[in-house]
Design an enzyme around this catalytic site. Structure first.
Site, PDB file in Angstrom:
ATOM      1  N   ASP A  84       9.313  13.322  21.690  1.00  0.00           N
ATOM      2  CA  ASP A  84       9.867  13.161  20.187  1.00  0.00           C
ATOM      3  C   ASP A  84      10.949  14.156  19.688  1.00  0.00           C
ATOM      4  OD1 ASP A  84       7.828  11.607  20.102  1.00  0.00           O
ATOM      5  OD2 ASP A  84       6.549  12.827  18.589  1.00  0.00           O
ATOM      6  N   TYR A  98       1.350   3.894  12.484  1.00  0.00           N
ATOM      7  CA  TYR A  98       1.149   5.298  13.036  1.00  0.00           C
ATOM      8  C   TYR A  98       0.875   6.293  11.615  1.00  0.00           C
ATOM      9  CZ  TYR A  98       2.079   9.561  15.694  1.00  0.00           C
ATOM     10  OH  TYR A  98       1.854  10.687  16.099  1.00  0.00           O
ATOM     11  N   GLU A 130       6.141  11.530  24.836  1.00  0.00           N
ATOM     12  CA  GLU A 130       5.071  12.325  24.346  1.00  0.00           C
ATOM     13  C   GLU A 130       3.760  11.826  24.193  1.00  0.00           C
ATOM     14  OE1 GLU A 130       6.653  14.847  21.493  1.00  0.00           O
ATOM     15  OE2 GLU A 130       4.739  15.307  20.164  1.00  0.00           O
TER      16      GLU A 130
END
Length: 852
Positions: free
Chosen positions: A151, A359, A7
């Site tokens: 994902d 993240y 992704e």
DNA sequence: GCAAGGTC
């Protein structure tokens, strides 16, 4: 060659690292990074997309006319006709026959007439990330099998499915499989790639139906609101499945506040003790609803001078350390520190890209067992502000972290990944980093223990209650002071003691309406209602600000926001409620489970929208007036002195700059200039001249309230004679240089009193107090002036073309009004300038000496 | 000139 599609670039790199036997090589296909490695002699390549690479939109040839814009559905599509429900008339194939409208409704605008067709217009997927698609296709041609490794969620399945449709355009035969992983660990990734599954088409089409429904509802209602009274390009009035219910929350809160009736109450505060041991305590009856009762108490204690301690109660309570940060809790905590959610996410993204934090888009609030907490503590211990605390933590041995309620395994909660100090980044970034690092340490810490003490004091038979809070064991509070209340220490007292009573005060107060949403609270409320996702909520709120539906922080709706919400709630209530999202989620689950299809779900939604649009269209006039009134009310600043109509804040069509104009234009030509900055209307009139005033908030400065009339005494700065005109003097004449403001534009400048013959004029900074000096610029002979702003006094030569400017560009900029003294202390400027100018002065220098 | 969702 095996092609692995992820992704995002990050994931492509990590997967290559974890799967490859040796270090993968980084390569580029066109401008897209890819990662190559081999497994058992077979070549592999991973490529990261940028989220969605295709985007749904109405089929351009059917929905737009040849010229750009929202013309209408030309409706040559068979798909449209096939999906039209029977009670709708067919669209006008290639003719301009009057389109379907409810009985008895006439509308003049073709654009509005087209909306019923837009509801049923066909949608197709158009390329969005063209460069990525090009790289992907290039690799796809050469590969002999494909693994989709986006994902592991609904949008991921959709993104993978879109990527596959691009791949199959150039390589329809390569076998395809899907890798599902929820953590970037060696075990998880190798397990996923050795247990490949099939792409879940149903799950992908569940996601695609969300895309279509969002587009259809958003486009139709946005066009309706925008077109009922078109207010010029750039004046879109938007509506959407997430933004409109969010706006409705804010409007509902405002309505609650408006309906609130404040009640009076009285508070009695006593003062006790003396010297160091002085403290205050309220009467045991915290709020007196009847004034007479409060006054009676005041009467009883009026003559007292001592109080006796009737009871002392101590209770310890523990405050548990906070849970690890996910996106929502980070945004909420940062909002409490004055960083808006949108800004928080922008900064977090850059901290993440620079390797300072993990993240930032996560739901997870539980650190994975694979993560070494000790290692992370050691990593950030290098920051002197944390060193001591980190060392103490590490001495404890095994660290145990708090756990939040949400646990997912795709990413860890947000934590610092490397050491940073204030010198490493801009102040705002460090503020957020500091919050994240301290939160991380707090989650590993012990609970704080607070001792609360309640002392009951008797004054002439009246009871007062003193409360004190003392942090007896700081625990996590030592490193995480955010939102911490100050200690309220009471002197040591025991039952039977007497203390001095120094009198009491009685204050009248009013009950407060429910508080408006802060941005942090609103984000949490949206999450609770399932509105938006962790990655979109901040953007939704920002959008509401941008279309001027909401303003300020805590958030209040504008009149326009209330009017839009009311209009939709009345005629198209489906869009104003969070249930639309809840129902959509349910339908998407049904699609994913194969119980229904995307086609059915989207058509149902189209039918529902069609019926709500049928309620809206006949009310176009009514909605138009409501919106126009609201826009006028938002812009209203006062009454026009010439014609009595409304004066409004307006934006110039050409320059986009703000000014005040009369709503009677073009019959009335009254206008007033406005200074730069954010302009808000205030109800109070100018105390000096009675004209309306506005609140001006210039960039990085405090708001000030000014009269809109430039001729008002409050706006008059006396013309300042700043010195002799060097041009006139050179010509053997005399002329004074005068600083003044242009009454129309409010721009301040200097010109020669002989301005009809002499052209000498200099620009001046627009803000600050101006004073003349005796000095003359040694470069050009212009008189030096001093400008005093909030940052202090600042001496400058106003001549924009002064040869001395070349050495010191900042003065030149500042003098033109474009820049302000930014980092250097303004007071230092004058000496710095003088020393920077040793070279021979131009011809004017002779005059400058004689002027002294 | 439209939405919301990914990500940069």
């Amino acid at each position: 060659m095996k092609l692995v599609v992820t992704e995002k670039n990050d994931a492509a790199e990590k997967i290559a690292d974890l799967l490859g036997a040796s270090k993968p090589t980084k390569d580029k296909v066109f401008s897209t990074p890819v990662y190559r490695f081999t497994i058992d002699g077979e070549e592999w390549v991973t490529i990261g997309l940028r989220g969605h690479i295709l985007e749904p939109d109405f089929t351009p040839t059917l929905v737009y006319k040849k010229s750009k814009g929202w013309q209408g559905v030309t409706a040559e599509g068979e798909v449209v006709a096939a999906q039209l429900p029977s009670d709708l008339e067919k669209p006008p194939y290639k003719t301009k026959r009057k389109p379907f409208l409810p009985d008895g409704i006439e509308l003049k605008s073709w654009k509005m007439d087209a909306l019923p067709y837009l509801v049923y217009a066909p949608i197709e997927k158009l390329p969005k990330e063209k460069d990525i698609i090009r790289s992907l296709k290039n690799l796809a041609k050469k590969c002999d099998s494909v693994i989709i490794a986006t994902d592991f969620d609904r949008e991921g399945e959709l993104i993978g499915s879109d990527a596959l449709s691009c791949i199959q355009e150039v390589n329809p035969t390569a076998p395809v499989s899907r890798a599902r992983y929820s953590a970037f660990t060696k075990e998880e990734i190798t397990h996923a790639f050795s247990n490949l599954v099939e792409l879940d088409r149903d799950l992908a089409s569940a996601g695609a139906s969300r895309q279509d429904i969002d587009l259809i509802w958003g486009a139709v209602l946005t066009r309706y609101l925008t077109l009922v009274k078109f207010a010029g390009y750039g004046n879109v009035r938007s509506s959407g499945r997430v933004q409109t219910p969010t706006l409705a929350l804010i409007v509902a809160k405002e309505r609650e506040r408006m309906a609130f009736v404040p009640e009076d109450y009285w508070v009695i505060q006593g003062s006790f003790g003396s010297g160091e041991g002085e403290f205050t305590a309220p009467h045991a009856t915290a709020r007196f609803k009847v004034q007479a009762e409060a006054e009676a108490v005041m009467g009883r204690v009026a003559k007292a001078s001592v109080a006796s301690v009737a009871a002392v109660e101590s209770k310890k309570r523990t405050v548990r350390p906070p849970a690890p940060f996910n996106t929502t809790s980070l945004m909420a905590a940062a909002a409490a520190e004055g960083i808006s959610p949108a800004r928080t996410m922008r900064i977090a993204e850059s901290l993440y890209m620079d390797g300072y934090i993990s993240y930032p888009r996560v739901d997870n609030t539980v650190y994975p067992s694979s993560m070494s907490l000790e290692e992370t503590v050691r990593t950030i211990a290098g920051n002197p502000a944390y060193t001591e605390y980190c060392e103490a933590l590490l001495r404890k041995g095994k660290l145990v972290a708090t756990r939040g309620k949400q646990e997912t395994t795709d990413h860890p909660p947000i934590y610092p990944t490397s050491k940073a100090t204030p010198d490493d980044m801009p102040a705002a970034n460090y503020k957020l980093y500091n919050l994240i690092a301290r939160r991380f340490l707090a989650t590993l810490s012990e609970a704080a223990v607070i001792e609360g003490t309640k002392v009951s004091l008797d004054v002439a038979g009246e009871s007062f209650a003193a409360r004190g809070d003392v942090l007896v064991k700081p625990g996590f509070r030592a490193i995480y002071p955010y939102g911490l209340k100050k200690d309220e220490q009471l002197p040591a007292l025991s039952v039977g003691d007497t203390v001095a009573f120094n009198g009491a005060t009685c204050t009248k107060k009013q009950t407060e309406p429910p508080a408006r949403y802060s941005q942090g609270r609103l984000i949490q409320e949206m999450e609770k209602l399932g509105l938006g996702t962790k990655s979109t909520r901040h953007a939704i709120i920002e959008r509401l600000y941008n279309v001027k539906y909401i303003q300020n922080d805590p958030i209040e709706p504008s009149q326009l926001g209330m009017a839009v919400c009311d209009a939709l709630d009345k005629y198209a209530p489906h869009i104003t409620h969070p249930e639309m999202t809840a129902e959509l989620e349910q339908e998407m689950n049904n699609i994913a489970e194969g119980k229904t299809t995307k086609g059915d779900v989207v058509l149902d939604s189209r039918n529902r929208l069609a019926s709500q649009l049928q309620a809206l269209l006949p009310k176009a006039e009514e909605v138009k007036e409501a919106l126009a009134d609201a826009v006028a009310a938002d812009a209203y600043v006062g009454v026009c002195p010439k014609c009595g109509k409304d004066l409004q804040i307006r934006a110039s069509q050409k320059t986009k700059s703000m000014f005040i104009g009369c709503s009677g234009w073009p019959d009335c030509d009254v206008t007033y200039p406005l200074p730069k900055g954010k302009i808000e209307s205030v109800p109070e009139l100018c105390p000096t001249c009675g004209m309306p005033q506005v609140k001006v908030t210039a960039f990085r400065s405090k708001p000030r309230v000014v009269c809109i009339d430039p001729n008002c005494a409050t706006n008059q700065e006396p013309d300042v004679v700043v010195g002799e005109c060097p041009t006139c003097r050179a010509a053997g004449k005399t002329g004074k240089l005068i600083a003044q403001r242009n009454p129309r534009t409010l721009k301040r400048f200097i010109r020669c009193e002989n301005y009809e013959e002499c052209e000498t004029s200099y620009p001046l900074p627009q803000y600050g107090n101006l004073t003349a000096t005796e000095e003359v610029c040694e470069h050009c002979g212009a008189p030096m002036v001093i400008v005093t702003t909030a940052r202090g006094p600042w001496k400058l030569c106003p001549n924009f073309d002064c040869p001395g400017k070349e050495k010191d560009g900042q003065d030149g900029k500042a003098a033109s009004g474009k820049g302000r003294a930014s980092k250097k202390a303004p007071a230092k400027k004058a000496p710095a300038k003088r020393s920077a100018s040793k070279k021979a002065a131009p011809k004017a220098s002779a005059e400058s000496e004689s002027a002294e």
